[in-house]
Write a protein that holds these residues in place. Structure first.
Motif, PDB file in Angstrom:
ATOM      1  N   ILE A 194      -2.375  -3.471  -8.953  1.00  0.00           N
ATOM      2  CA  ILE A 194      -0.983  -3.914  -8.896  1.00  0.00           C
ATOM      3  C   ILE A 194      -0.892  -5.373  -9.346  1.00  0.00           C
ATOM      4  O   ILE A 194      -1.567  -6.234  -8.786  1.00  0.00           O
ATOM      5  CB  ILE A 194      -0.418  -3.788  -7.460  1.00  0.00           C
ATOM      6  N   PRO A 195      -0.076  -5.686 -10.353  1.00  0.00           N
ATOM      7  CA  PRO A 195       0.068  -7.080 -10.780  1.00  0.00           C
ATOM      8  C   PRO A 195       0.616  -7.950  -9.644  1.00  0.00           C
ATOM      9  O   PRO A 195       1.476  -7.516  -8.874  1.00  0.00           O
ATOM     10  CB  PRO A 195       1.058  -6.997 -11.946  1.00  0.00           C
TER      11      PRO A 195
ATOM     12  N   ARG B  10       0.820  -1.214   0.000  1.00  0.00           N
ATOM     13  CA  ARG B  10       0.000   0.000   0.000  1.00  0.00           C
ATOM     14  C   ARG B  10       0.853   1.262   0.000  1.00  0.00           C
ATOM     15  O   ARG B  10       0.529   2.241  -0.670  1.00  0.00           O
ATOM     16  CB  ARG B  10      -0.921  -0.012   1.221  1.00  0.00           C
ATOM     17  N   LYS B  11       1.947   1.230   0.736  1.00  0.00           N
ATOM     18  CA  LYS B  11       2.778   2.419   0.880  1.00  0.00           C
ATOM     19  C   LYS B  11       3.705   2.638  -0.315  1.00  0.00           C
ATOM     20  O   LYS B  11       3.836   3.767  -0.820  1.00  0.00           O
ATOM     21  CB  LYS B  11       3.621   2.312   2.157  1.00  0.00           C
ATOM     22  N   GLU B  12       4.351   1.583  -0.780  1.00  0.00           N
ATOM     23  CA  GLU B  12       5.407   1.706  -1.778  1.00  0.00           C
ATOM     24  C   GLU B  12       4.896   1.740  -3.212  1.00  0.00           C
ATOM     25  O   GLU B  12       5.598   2.182  -4.115  1.00  0.00           O
ATOM     26  CB  GLU B  12       6.405   0.553  -1.631  1.00  0.00           C
ATOM     27  N   GLN B  13       3.673   1.238  -3.439  1.00  0.00           N
ATOM     28  CA  GLN B  13       3.105   1.193  -4.790  1.00  0.00           C
ATOM     29  C   GLN B  13       4.086   0.568  -5.791  1.00  0.00           C
ATOM     30  O   GLN B  13       4.500   1.196  -6.772  1.00  0.00           O
ATOM     31  CB  GLN B  13       2.716   2.602  -5.245  1.00  0.00           C
ATOM     32  N   PRO B  14       4.475  -0.690  -5.573  1.00  0.00           N
ATOM     33  CA  PRO B  14       5.422  -1.339  -6.481  1.00  0.00           C
ATOM     34  C   PRO B  14       4.796  -1.612  -7.847  1.00  0.00           C
ATOM     35  O   PRO B  14       3.565  -1.583  -7.998  1.00  0.00           O
ATOM     36  CB  PRO B  14       5.745  -2.646  -5.756  1.00  0.00           C
ATOM     37  N   ALA B  15       5.656  -1.890  -8.819  1.00  0.00           N
ATOM     38  CA  ALA B  15       5.162  -2.238 -10.152  1.00  0.00           C
ATOM     39  C   ALA B  15       4.547  -3.630 -10.156  1.00  0.00           C
ATOM     40  O   ALA B  15       3.663  -3.928 -10.969  1.00  0.00           O
ATOM     41  CB  ALA B  15       6.300  -2.169 -11.166  1.00  0.00           C
ATOM     42  N   LEU B  16       4.997  -4.492  -9.220  1.00  0.00           N
ATOM     43  CA  LEU B  16       4.521  -5.878  -9.162  1.00  0.00           C
ATOM     44  C   LEU B  16       4.810  -6.449  -7.781  1.00  0.00           C
ATOM     45  O   LEU B  16       5.800  -6.071  -7.145  1.00  0.00           O
ATOM     46  CB  LEU B  16       5.212  -6.714 -10.247  1.00  0.00           C
TER      47      LEU B  16
END
Length: 234
Positions: free
Chosen positions: A77-78, A46-52
């Motif tokens: 988010i995949p 939720r915090k980092e918003q990664p690509a996957l």
């Protein structure tokens, strides 16, 4: 927060496995974050918003299926599930909750990196045909990557969006399940055709007036699916 398309979050309680996955991803130019329990992993997503997100199923705190369910309710988010469970029911359940791919342990780290690349390629927004697609109360805007029903935004997973886009751009054309699988999974031998049925059912729940009697996405028995080529009566 802008999404960094090189940032990968690994939620895995086995530290050796997490380190192995991170090492191979970083060799390929990705930046990795690792969390070893479900609660911290969900917070990081939720915090980092990664690509996957690479997500183990068996985790302390919150299991992977619950994390997948919560993330899919909040974002697109995949998610690649990484687990020792190899039964078909576990795969179907994972895909039904919105997972984009499923890798069973033990696995090839090199193959896992290639699967990550494939997911990131196919989950990019579609910009090839900016024409807005309309079908009665349903509208798909490829440029804005947005779907609305009666002008209300419909939240679709990445797979649901691409499936709807594929069908909607070719009304009346019948797609086999195998054809639809090729739209999303480059290594289709690792994916069962029932996955398409799961995505179709979830999509119908969101866009059909009567999901039990669909008129927009039609089933062609023994073959696959097609998008209606008859505009609905107002």
């Amino acid at each position: 927060m802008a999404k960094d398309m090189r940032k990968i979050l690994i939620i895995e309680d086995d530290r050796n496995t997490a380190t192995l996955v991170a090492t191979y991803l970083e060799k390929d130019g990705y930046f990795t974050l690792v969390e070893n329990d479900g609660v911290k992993g969900l917070q990081a997503a939720r915090k980092e918003q990664p690509a996957l997100v690479i997500l183990d199923l068996m985790l302390p705190g919150i299991d992977g299926l619950e994390i997948c369910r919560r993330l899919r309710n909040e974002s697109n988010i995949p998610i690649l599930m990484l687990t020792a469970r190899e039964e078909e029911i576990d795969r179907v359940l994972g895909f039904s909750l919105g997972a984009d791919d499923y890798v069973v342990k033990p696995f090839s780290p090199r193959e896992l990196v290639e699967r990550v690349k494939a997911i990131l390629r196919r989950t990019q927004p579609v910009f090839t045909a900016p024409r807005i697609l309309n079908f009665g109360r349903l509208q798909l805007d490829p440029e804005k990557h947005k779907v609305t029903l009666d002008r209300e935004i419909i939240n679709l997973t990445t797979s649901e969006y691409k499936l709807l886009y594929t069908l909607m751009t070719s009304p009346g054309r019948v797609f086999s399940r195998a054809e639809l699988l090729k739209q999303f999974y480059e290594q289709e031998e690792a994916v069962i055709e029932r996955v398409i049925d799961v995505h179709i059912n979830k999509l119908r729940q969101k866009i059909e007036a009567d999901p039990g009697n669909p008129t927009t996405i039609k089933t062609v028995r023994g073959f696959g699916y097609c998008f209606s080529d008859h505009e609905p009566t107002p």
